[in-house]
Design a protein around this motif. Sequence first.
Motif, PDB file in Angstrom:
ATOM      1  N   UNK A 107       0.792  -1.212   0.000  1.00  0.00           N
ATOM      2  CA  UNK A 107       0.000   0.000   0.000  1.00  0.00           C
ATOM      3  C   UNK A 107       0.823   1.260   0.000  1.00  0.00           C
ATOM      4  N   UNK A 108       0.140   2.370   0.223  1.00  0.00           N
ATOM      5  CA  UNK A 108       0.781   3.682   0.289  1.00  0.00           C
ATOM      6  C   UNK A 108       0.313   4.409   1.535  1.00  0.00           C
ATOM      7  N   UNK A 134      -3.593   3.546   2.332  1.00  0.00           N
ATOM      8  CA  UNK A 134      -4.374   2.749   1.392  1.00  0.00           C
ATOM      9  C   UNK A 134      -3.681   1.403   1.221  1.00  0.00           C
ATOM     10  N   UNK A 135      -4.420   0.336   1.385  1.00  0.00           N
ATOM     11  CA  UNK A 135      -3.811  -0.994   1.315  1.00  0.00           C
ATOM     12  C   UNK A 135      -4.501  -1.866   0.271  1.00  0.00           C
ATOM     13  N   UNK A 248      -3.555   1.536  -5.095  1.00  0.00           N
ATOM     14  CA  UNK A 248      -4.312   2.242  -6.125  1.00  0.00           C
ATOM     15  C   UNK A 248      -5.799   2.127  -5.829  1.00  0.00           C
ATOM     16  N   UNK A 249      -6.547   3.141  -6.289  1.00  0.00           N
ATOM     17  CA  UNK A 249      -7.993   3.085  -6.082  1.00  0.00           C
ATOM     18  C   UNK A 249      -8.548   1.843  -6.751  1.00  0.00           C
ATOM     19  N   UNK A 250      -9.456   1.177  -6.082  1.00  0.00           N
ATOM     20  CA  UNK A 250     -10.014  -0.056  -6.616  1.00  0.00           C
ATOM     21  C   UNK A 250     -10.244  -1.053  -5.508  1.00  0.00           C
ATOM     22  N   UNK A 251     -10.403  -2.323  -5.850  1.00  0.00           N
ATOM     23  CA  UNK A 251     -10.704  -3.344  -4.841  1.00  0.00           C
ATOM     24  C   UNK A 251      -9.580  -3.488  -3.835  1.00  0.00           C
ATOM     25  N   UNK A 252      -9.948  -3.785  -2.594  1.00  0.00           N
ATOM     26  CA  UNK A 252      -8.954  -3.928  -1.540  1.00  0.00           C
ATOM     27  C   UNK A 252      -8.255  -5.271  -1.592  1.00  0.00           C
TER      28      UNK A 252
END
Length: 266
Positions: A107-108, A134-135, A248-252
């Motif tokens: 993640x970030x 965000x992971x 990145x934005x999207x599914x975890x």
Amino acid sequence: MKKIVIVLALAGAAFSAHAHRPWMVPTQTLIESDRETWVTIDGAVSEGLFDVDHMPLRMEGLTVIAPDGTSSQAPAPSVGKHRSTVDVQLPKDGTYRFTLAATNVMGTYKLNGETKRFGRGGPPEAPAGATDVKTTTMVQRQDTFVTRNKTSTGALKPVGSGLEMVPVSHPNELHAGERARFRFLLDGKPLANFPFSLVPGGVKYRGTANEVRLSTDANGEASFTLPAPNMYWLSAAYPADAPRGPGADGPAKRYSYSATLEILPE
């Protein structure tokens, strides 16, 4: 750290037809022998499929599933500049599956106004005081198959977790021009209308990938005519359109699967 290394080696499988691909290739997929039998598995991450042109695939976590379904760890590999190599004894007749699997969180995060990454060669998790974390959980699997003397199905049973391909047609009995059936599962459940692809080796001699794009039916199975003889890299990802990169934005949670298969002459 071993899991992180394996994830890095597997990361990116199935996400791009032009990315570096992780692969394992056995010296033989079908071995006829009544003597002590060994197979050598080479592993690398390369842009030219099955070409040794980038970095070794870390195979310290390689699992060997025997014809009776029991599993064991493969011996420690020899790691070179561009490839890894491991020798595995095949004591029994039947089909063996060689699997690399790993789950890791990447993640970030932001710290002191800077955006940084974790879980990709850096710290395994965000440090104290980090914000905007965000992971993404990456669940990855890679297979190849080898048969000594006679095929069997004990090593082909689904695991029931992650993204996996269940070869309804035996993976060491694939012949060009014949029909083959594969089933895709996610955590043990069939994946309907699920896309995957096959890319033959020797890309550098063709100048084009010659990717064969396929999809499962409503029952999670794909039935298709096998293409020309070659060693092939099968790849799939779920969700198929997930954004790339940790955090990145999207599914975890994201899944990837790849396998090396040999299609034999008719």
